[in-house]
Design an enzyme around this catalytic site. Structure first.
Site, PDB file in Angstrom:
ATOM      1  N   SER A   1       0.853  -1.159  -0.018  1.00  0.00           N
ATOM      2  CA  SER A   1       0.059   0.265  -0.046  1.00  0.00           C
ATOM      3  C   SER A   1       1.046   1.231  -0.062  1.00  0.00           C
ATOM      4  O   SER A   1       1.982   1.107   0.323  1.00  0.00           O
ATOM      5  CB  SER A   1      -1.135   0.058   1.343  1.00  0.00           C
ATOM      6  OG  SER A   1      -1.336   1.333   1.592  1.00  0.00           O
TER       7      SER A   1
ATOM      8  N   TYR B   1      -2.157  -1.401  10.340  1.00  0.00           N
ATOM      9  CA  TYR B   1      -2.249  -1.556   8.891  1.00  0.00           C
ATOM     10  C   TYR B   1      -0.872  -0.900   8.514  1.00  0.00           C
ATOM     11  O   TYR B   1      -0.191  -1.523   7.647  1.00  0.00           O
ATOM     12  CB  TYR B   1      -3.299  -0.576   8.317  1.00  0.00           C
ATOM     13  CG  TYR B   1      -3.460  -0.935   6.844  1.00  0.00           C
ATOM     14  CD1 TYR B   1      -4.215  -1.958   6.462  1.00  0.00           C
ATOM     15  CD2 TYR B   1      -3.137   0.083   6.268  1.00  0.00           C
ATOM     16  CE1 TYR B   1      -4.512  -2.160   5.046  1.00  0.00           C
ATOM     17  CE2 TYR B   1      -3.284   0.063   4.559  1.00  0.00           C
ATOM     18  CZ  TYR B   1      -3.938  -1.036   4.261  1.00  0.00           C
ATOM     19  OH  TYR B   1      -4.113  -1.218   2.764  1.00  0.00           O
TER      20      TYR B   1
HETATM   21  P1  NAD Z   1     -11.177  -6.281  -0.345  1.00  0.00           P
HETATM   22  O1  NAD Z   1     -11.734  -6.397   1.133  1.00  0.00           O
HETATM   23  O2  NAD Z   1     -12.055  -6.144  -1.388  1.00  0.00           O
HETATM   24  O3  NAD Z   1     -10.698  -7.810  -0.337  1.00  0.00           O
HETATM   25  C1  NAD Z   1      -9.795  -8.380   0.579  1.00  0.00           C
HETATM   26  C2  NAD Z   1      -9.576  -9.877   0.361  1.00  0.00           C
HETATM   27  O4  NAD Z   1      -8.927 -10.454   1.368  1.00  0.00           O
HETATM   28  C3  NAD Z   1     -10.874 -10.910   0.141  1.00  0.00           C
HETATM   29  O5  NAD Z   1     -10.714 -11.716  -0.672  1.00  0.00           O
HETATM   30  C4  NAD Z   1     -11.060 -11.456   1.736  1.00  0.00           C
HETATM   31  O6  NAD Z   1     -11.826 -12.447   1.791  1.00  0.00           O
HETATM   32  C5  NAD Z   1      -9.540 -11.562   2.027  1.00  0.00           C
HETATM   33  N1  NAD Z   1      -9.284 -12.013   3.289  1.00  0.00           N
HETATM   34  C6  NAD Z   1      -9.531 -10.979   4.453  1.00  0.00           C
HETATM   35  N2  NAD Z   1      -9.358 -11.638   5.555  1.00  0.00           N
HETATM   36  C7  NAD Z   1      -8.983 -12.886   5.262  1.00  0.00           C
HETATM   37  C8  NAD Z   1      -8.309 -13.984   5.916  1.00  0.00           C
HETATM   38  N3  NAD Z   1      -8.379 -13.867   7.277  1.00  0.00           N
HETATM   39  N4  NAD Z   1      -8.083 -15.084   5.212  1.00  0.00           N
HETATM   40  C9  NAD Z   1      -8.024 -15.250   4.090  1.00  0.00           C
HETATM   41  N5  NAD Z   1      -8.511 -14.178   3.304  1.00  0.00           N
HETATM   42  C10 NAD Z   1      -8.643 -12.941   3.848  1.00  0.00           C
HETATM   43  O7  NAD Z   1     -10.152  -5.550  -0.192  1.00  0.00           O
HETATM   44  P2  NAD Z   1      -9.050  -4.977  -1.559  1.00  0.00           P
HETATM   45  O8  NAD Z   1      -9.173  -3.436  -1.479  1.00  0.00           O
HETATM   46  O9  NAD Z   1      -9.196  -5.595  -2.771  1.00  0.00           O
HETATM   47  O10 NAD Z   1      -7.859  -5.333  -0.639  1.00  0.00           O
HETATM   48  C11 NAD Z   1      -6.820  -6.156  -1.310  1.00  0.00           C
HETATM   49  C12 NAD Z   1      -5.456  -5.545  -0.907  1.00  0.00           C
HETATM   50  O11 NAD Z   1      -4.994  -4.427  -1.386  1.00  0.00           O
HETATM   51  C13 NAD Z   1      -5.234  -5.662   0.687  1.00  0.00           C
HETATM   52  O12 NAD Z   1      -3.957  -6.125   1.206  1.00  0.00           O
HETATM   53  C14 NAD Z   1      -5.201  -3.983   0.983  1.00  0.00           C
HETATM   54  O13 NAD Z   1      -4.519  -3.565   2.233  1.00  0.00           O
HETATM   55  C15 NAD Z   1      -4.645  -3.472  -0.358  1.00  0.00           C
HETATM   56  N6  NAD Z   1      -4.709  -2.131  -0.503  1.00  0.00           N
HETATM   57  C16 NAD Z   1      -6.042  -1.810  -0.843  1.00  0.00           C
HETATM   58  C17 NAD Z   1      -6.186  -0.394  -1.221  1.00  0.00           C
HETATM   59  C18 NAD Z   1      -7.571   0.158  -1.535  1.00  0.00           C
HETATM   60  O14 NAD Z   1      -7.626   1.428  -1.554  1.00  0.00           O
HETATM   61  N7  NAD Z   1      -8.858  -0.565  -1.624  1.00  0.00           N
HETATM   62  C19 NAD Z   1      -5.135   0.472  -1.211  1.00  0.00           C
HETATM   63  C20 NAD Z   1      -3.723   0.071  -0.983  1.00  0.00           C
HETATM   64  C21 NAD Z   1      -3.800  -1.235  -0.639  1.00  0.00           C
END
Ligand code: NAD
Length: 269
Positions: A145, A158
């Site tokens: 991130s 985080y």
């Molecule tokens: P999301 O909530 O849409 O997806 C998260 C995924 O992680 C889901 O498939 C969920 O089932 C899985 N997950 C959560 N807890 C779990 C567990 N205990 N065991 C197995 N799977 C688990 O979120 P996203 O935005 O797609 O995030 C994906 C990645 O991107 C994350 O690591 C997040 O930190 C990172 N990220 C997101 C953003 C944003 O703005 N959305 C920005 C920077 C980084």
């Protein structure tokens, strides 16, 4: 579009039942990989994710449902995936968020975020990198991130987990830099560091801003972007997936140990 080099390779994408991970699983599927999907969700959500990856063109797709907060479950999952196919591409994308000041952050929440966002990636990497090195090809892409590069208030576990993921990835990149060669593709380890991406993960933060703006969601999104992301635009999951796919190609054999921001200028400030 399929990539002859990636056809039939096994890609494990954690957290691929939703958001960015699902888009990455679809992109790797479209390139011709066999995709091991991991993530939580209702049976319907998981079935829909598998259908989407299959429809994208994956050579094969299967769901591995480990809860990544449990190190023993991660280890079991890695053995199950390896029995399905040796992991050539590992994308650690599963992640969770909780916002609160340090003094109000529950200790159990700290432990859970570190376990899912950081320790799970350590376990998947330690269990898949030796095989990648032996075969001369491997790709690890960790979805960190912008919060792996700079901090924000109220996000202590985080930010700590994402800085940790960036550091862990650099160590692994160094340890495996000499594996394989240009033709086999080598073994690389990188982080992608997105700013705001439109996914369910950030909905609570949008909702909080929207509430302050009298319930107007669009105003909430604008306020979130105004604070940090100079482009004023959120990324889409498909756009992050394009970059991940590029990092997995043979041609990217010499790009390792990087933490690549996709943040509309956030970390340029
Ligand atoms: P999301 O909530 O849409 O997806 C998260 C995924 O992680 C889901 O498939 C969920 O089932 C899985 N997950 C959560 N807890 C779990 C567990 N205990 N065991 C197995 N799977 C688990 O979120 P996203 O935005 O797609 O995030 C994906 C990645 O991107 C994350 O690591 C997040 O930190 C990172 N990220 C997101 C953003 C944003 O703005 N959305 C920005 C920077 C980084």
């Amino acid at each position: 579009m399929s990539d002859p080099f990636l056809i039939g390779r096994c890609a494990l994408v954690t957290g691929s039942t939703s958001g960015i991970g699902l888009a990455i699983a679809c992109a790797l599927g479209a390139a011709g990989a066999r995709v091991a999907v991991n993530g939580l969700g209702s049976p319907e959500q998981i079935a829909a994710a598998l259908d989407a990856v299959r429809a994208a063109g994956a050579a094969d797709v299967s769901h591995f449902g480990a809860d990544l907060s449990d190190a023993a479950a991660v280890e079991t999952m890695m053995a199950e995936v390896a029995a399905w196919a040796p992991v050539d591409v590992l994308v650690n994308c599963a992640g969770v968020q909780h916002t609160a000041p340090i003094a109000e952050m529950p200790a159990a929440t700290w432990d859970k975020l570190i376990a899912i966002n950081l320790s799970a990636a350590f376990h998947t990497m330690r269990l898949s990198l030796p095989g990648m090195a032996a075969r001369g090809f491997g790709r690890v892409v960790n979805i960190a991130s912008v919060h792996g590069l700079v901090a924000s208030v109220n996000k202590s576990p985080y930010v700590a987990s994402k800085f940790g993921l960036v550091g862990l990835s650099k160590v692994a990149a160094l340890e495996y830099a000499g594996a394989g060669n240009r033709d086999s593709g080598g073994v690389t380890v990188n982080c992608v560091c997105p700013g705001w991406v439109e996914t369910p993960l950030i909905e609570p933060q949008i909702a909080a801003k929207a509430q302050a703006a009298g319930g107007d969601r669009d105003a909430g999104v604008r306020e979130l972007l105004r604070e940090k992301q100079p482009s004023g635009r959120m990324s889409l999951p498909d756009e992050i997936a394009d970059l991940v796919l590029w990092l997995c190609r043979r041609q990217s054999h010499n790009l390792s140990g990087a933490a690549i921001p996709v943040d509309g200028g956030w970390t340029a400030q």
